[in-house]
Design an enzyme around this catalytic site. Sequence first.
Site, PDB file in Angstrom:
ATOM      1  N   LYS A  65      47.916 -36.836  69.201  1.00  0.00           N
ATOM      2  CA  LYS A  65      46.921 -36.565  68.158  1.00  0.00           C
ATOM      3  C   LYS A  65      46.025 -37.787  67.934  1.00  0.00           C
ATOM      4  O   LYS A  65      46.533 -38.856  67.574  1.00  0.00           O
ATOM      5  CB  LYS A  65      47.617 -36.206  66.837  1.00  0.00           C
ATOM      6  CG  LYS A  65      48.571 -35.025  66.943  1.00  0.00           C
ATOM      7  CD  LYS A  65      49.250 -34.727  65.621  1.00  0.00           C
ATOM      8  CE  LYS A  65      48.632 -33.520  64.982  1.00  0.00           C
ATOM      9  NZ  LYS A  65      49.336 -33.082  63.778  1.00  0.00           N
ATOM     10  N   GLU A 114      39.679 -35.058  62.420  1.00  0.00           N
ATOM     11  CA  GLU A 114      39.857 -33.805  61.689  1.00  0.00           C
ATOM     12  C   GLU A 114      38.989 -32.731  62.357  1.00  0.00           C
ATOM     13  O   GLU A 114      38.156 -33.018  63.196  1.00  0.00           O
ATOM     14  CB  GLU A 114      39.430 -33.975  60.225  1.00  0.00           C
ATOM     15  CG  GLU A 114      40.203 -35.044  59.477  1.00  0.00           C
ATOM     16  CD  GLU A 114      41.708 -34.842  59.509  1.00  0.00           C
ATOM     17  OE1 GLU A 114      42.155 -33.684  59.414  1.00  0.00           O
ATOM     18  OE2 GLU A 114      42.433 -35.831  59.648  1.00  0.00           O
ATOM     19  N   GLY A 115      39.206 -31.476  61.919  1.00  0.00           N
ATOM     20  CA  GLY A 115      38.296 -30.411  62.342  1.00  0.00           C
ATOM     21  C   GLY A 115      38.810 -29.532  63.458  1.00  0.00           C
ATOM     22  O   GLY A 115      38.150 -28.595  63.859  1.00  0.00           O
ATOM     23  N   LYS A 144      45.865 -39.622  60.793  1.00  0.00           N
ATOM     24  CA  LYS A 144      47.104 -39.335  61.527  1.00  0.00           C
ATOM     25  C   LYS A 144      48.025 -40.556  61.528  1.00  0.00           C
ATOM     26  O   LYS A 144      49.247 -40.427  61.499  1.00  0.00           O
ATOM     27  CB  LYS A 144      46.788 -38.926  62.971  1.00  0.00           C
ATOM     28  CG  LYS A 144      45.844 -37.721  63.102  1.00  0.00           C
ATOM     29  CD  LYS A 144      46.441 -36.463  62.526  1.00  0.00           C
ATOM     30  CE  LYS A 144      45.573 -35.252  62.781  1.00  0.00           C
ATOM     31  NZ  LYS A 144      44.290 -35.247  62.064  1.00  0.00           N
ATOM     32  N   GLU A 180      49.860 -31.362  59.515  1.00  0.00           N
ATOM     33  CA  GLU A 180      48.996 -32.433  59.015  1.00  0.00           C
ATOM     34  C   GLU A 180      48.624 -32.117  57.569  1.00  0.00           C
ATOM     35  O   GLU A 180      48.857 -31.003  57.086  1.00  0.00           O
ATOM     36  CB  GLU A 180      47.708 -32.542  59.853  1.00  0.00           C
ATOM     37  CG  GLU A 180      46.836 -31.297  59.794  1.00  0.00           C
ATOM     38  CD  GLU A 180      45.582 -31.394  60.647  1.00  0.00           C
ATOM     39  OE1 GLU A 180      45.336 -32.472  61.227  1.00  0.00           O
ATOM     40  OE2 GLU A 180      44.858 -30.396  60.723  1.00  0.00           O
ATOM     41  N   ARG A 215      44.670 -29.854  51.800  1.00  0.00           N
ATOM     42  CA  ARG A 215      45.394 -28.682  52.309  1.00  0.00           C
ATOM     43  C   ARG A 215      46.461 -29.188  53.266  1.00  0.00           C
ATOM     44  O   ARG A 215      46.152 -29.872  54.244  1.00  0.00           O
ATOM     45  CB  ARG A 215      44.443 -27.723  53.032  1.00  0.00           C
ATOM     46  CG  ARG A 215      45.045 -26.324  53.254  1.00  0.00           C
ATOM     47  CD  ARG A 215      44.166 -25.455  54.140  1.00  0.00           C
ATOM     48  NE  ARG A 215      44.159 -25.956  55.490  1.00  0.00           N
ATOM     49  CZ  ARG A 215      43.056 -26.115  56.233  1.00  0.00           C
ATOM     50  NH1 ARG A 215      41.868 -25.806  55.771  1.00  0.00           N
ATOM     51  NH2 ARG A 215      43.144 -26.609  57.455  1.00  0.00           N
ATOM     52  N   SER A 257      38.819 -26.447  54.462  1.00  0.00           N
ATOM     53  CA  SER A 257      37.979 -25.247  54.347  1.00  0.00           C
ATOM     54  C   SER A 257      38.786 -23.956  54.258  1.00  0.00           C
ATOM     55  O   SER A 257      40.008 -23.944  54.312  1.00  0.00           O
ATOM     56  CB  SER A 257      37.017 -25.177  55.543  1.00  0.00           C
ATOM     57  OG  SER A 257      37.758 -25.138  56.742  1.00  0.00           O
ATOM     58  N   ARG A 303      46.445 -18.858  58.929  1.00  0.00           N
ATOM     59  CA  ARG A 303      45.584 -18.697  60.111  1.00  0.00           C
ATOM     60  C   ARG A 303      46.465 -18.364  61.312  1.00  0.00           C
ATOM     61  O   ARG A 303      47.559 -18.919  61.457  1.00  0.00           O
ATOM     62  CB  ARG A 303      44.808 -19.999  60.395  1.00  0.00           C
ATOM     63  CG  ARG A 303      43.750 -20.306  59.356  1.00  0.00           C
ATOM     64  CD  ARG A 303      43.215 -21.716  59.513  1.00  0.00           C
ATOM     65  NE  ARG A 303      44.296 -22.684  59.322  1.00  0.00           N
ATOM     66  CZ  ARG A 303      44.188 -23.974  59.619  1.00  0.00           C
ATOM     67  NH1 ARG A 303      43.073 -24.448  60.126  1.00  0.00           N
ATOM     68  NH2 ARG A 303      45.198 -24.792  59.410  1.00  0.00           N
ATOM     69  N   ASN A 330      45.104 -32.297  55.288  1.00  0.00           N
ATOM     70  CA  ASN A 330      43.650 -32.500  55.337  1.00  0.00           C
ATOM     71  C   ASN A 330      43.190 -32.965  53.964  1.00  0.00           C
ATOM     72  O   ASN A 330      43.345 -32.236  52.982  1.00  0.00           O
ATOM     73  CB  ASN A 330      42.935 -31.180  55.677  1.00  0.00           C
ATOM     74  CG  ASN A 330      43.426 -30.598  56.982  1.00  0.00           C
ATOM     75  OD1 ASN A 330      42.999 -31.002  58.044  1.00  0.00           O
ATOM     76  ND2 ASN A 330      44.353 -29.650  56.910  1.00  0.00           N
TER      77      ASN A 330
END
Length: 474
Positions: free
Chosen positions: A364, A368-369, A305, A144, A125, A151, A450, A146
Amino acid sequence: MAMPWEEVLRDAAAVREAAAAAVDAALLAGVLMRTQGQPNASDVVNYAPFTLLPSAVPSALFEQAYAVQQDFNLLVDAISQNKEFLERTLASTIKADDFTAQLFRIHMQVLEEGLAQSVFLGINRSDYMFDCGVDGTPALKQIEINTIAASFGGLTSRTAAVHGRVLKVLGKYKEASRLLPNNPSEGLALGIAKAWELYGSQSAVVMFLVEEVQRNIFDQRCVENELWNRNIRVIRKRFRDVFETGSLDDARRLYVDGQEVAVVYYREGYVPQNYDQQNWEARLLLERSRAVKCPDIATQLAGTKKVQQELSRPGTLERLLPGRAETVARIRATFAGLYSLDVGEEGDQIAAMAIADPDRFVLKPQREGGGNNLYGEELRQVLEKIRDSPERTSYILMDKIKPQPAMNYLLRAHSPLEVSECISELGIFGVYVRQGKEMVMNTAAGHLLRTKAIEHADGGVAAGVAVLDTPYLV
């Protein structure tokens, strides 16, 4: 950027009525999460947080994000096959970051033994914001990409219908009809199903590798459901189950709990907290196997990253995608400024620049997450502490993107109904399948919007900061 529902936001009675209808519509559509109190049981569930109204998204930038996704799929796949590029790019990072180093050790071990896996499945994603820059014209800038456990493809497949209902309750039928259909659940499942088919064993299963705490299970069940509908058996296992019951036969076929596994779909394994010694051993077993891993460990490393920062260097994309000038141009157009903090004169200058003007940048780490990035004063303090230490090489620096805020209501269970100033992040799901050297599927599989209140600098839906949204193209 004009907000299409300004008059609604001023009508408190209409907002209350729409919010009540919205919550029921979300429960009815299955936009669900387990509760914090009972994260591993479905006896009590609630709606996943979402916006009351769909958010305005510039249609040209939305189309640009979709148009470049197949290019990003090709790029991630090319990086995952380029041992020398990963080795060179991550050399400084693996000295300073134990987690990346351990992933890299497994990667090298698997290559030395020889890959048993011949079918490769990528589900990624790519996340963007709309940067308003100096002249106020919005531009698409990548935050970024992923490459593991991307998710909310499931729940976002059900969110547009909820926003359609809200707009109708508000009397906006024409606007409701303009919301785009969106079904990443199906798109992701089609990729998994193709990989399962190419693996070539009707009796083999798809294994979702899941976390110990599974609040977001319904997001995964949406994708799982699509596979069951295609008569593909799905099992859900944790690392510890793989450690206790996993084995390889002489052909390096993977068996877990006595069942042959065709595809391992990771929804876990992306942060250091996911691993103890047993879990690392389980990860190595999975990587050594013939099963199709989504992602294999090289593809996980492609999403770090440090790799993202290296891609922004002049000439890097051209070397990874030779003879694809248009692809390279489309990808490069989405890059924000990215800077290396490697030890040396260049890194020293970058660190000094960020300490002098911390509000221009984001720091950064290789994580992740969500919820890991540093901003402003916190960024300055951390960089001052590590500026003379090799530890700084475990971070990259990126220009801070400045989107145009808009007003909306963020609906969360047990939270007051109040208007917030918000910014949005658009993610495009990419799915590709490669067999040997042949790309047999390469597609954009849907989108995720989002939205979060501007006071929350970092973090996604699972981290409890952002909420699900639907784009309304303007």
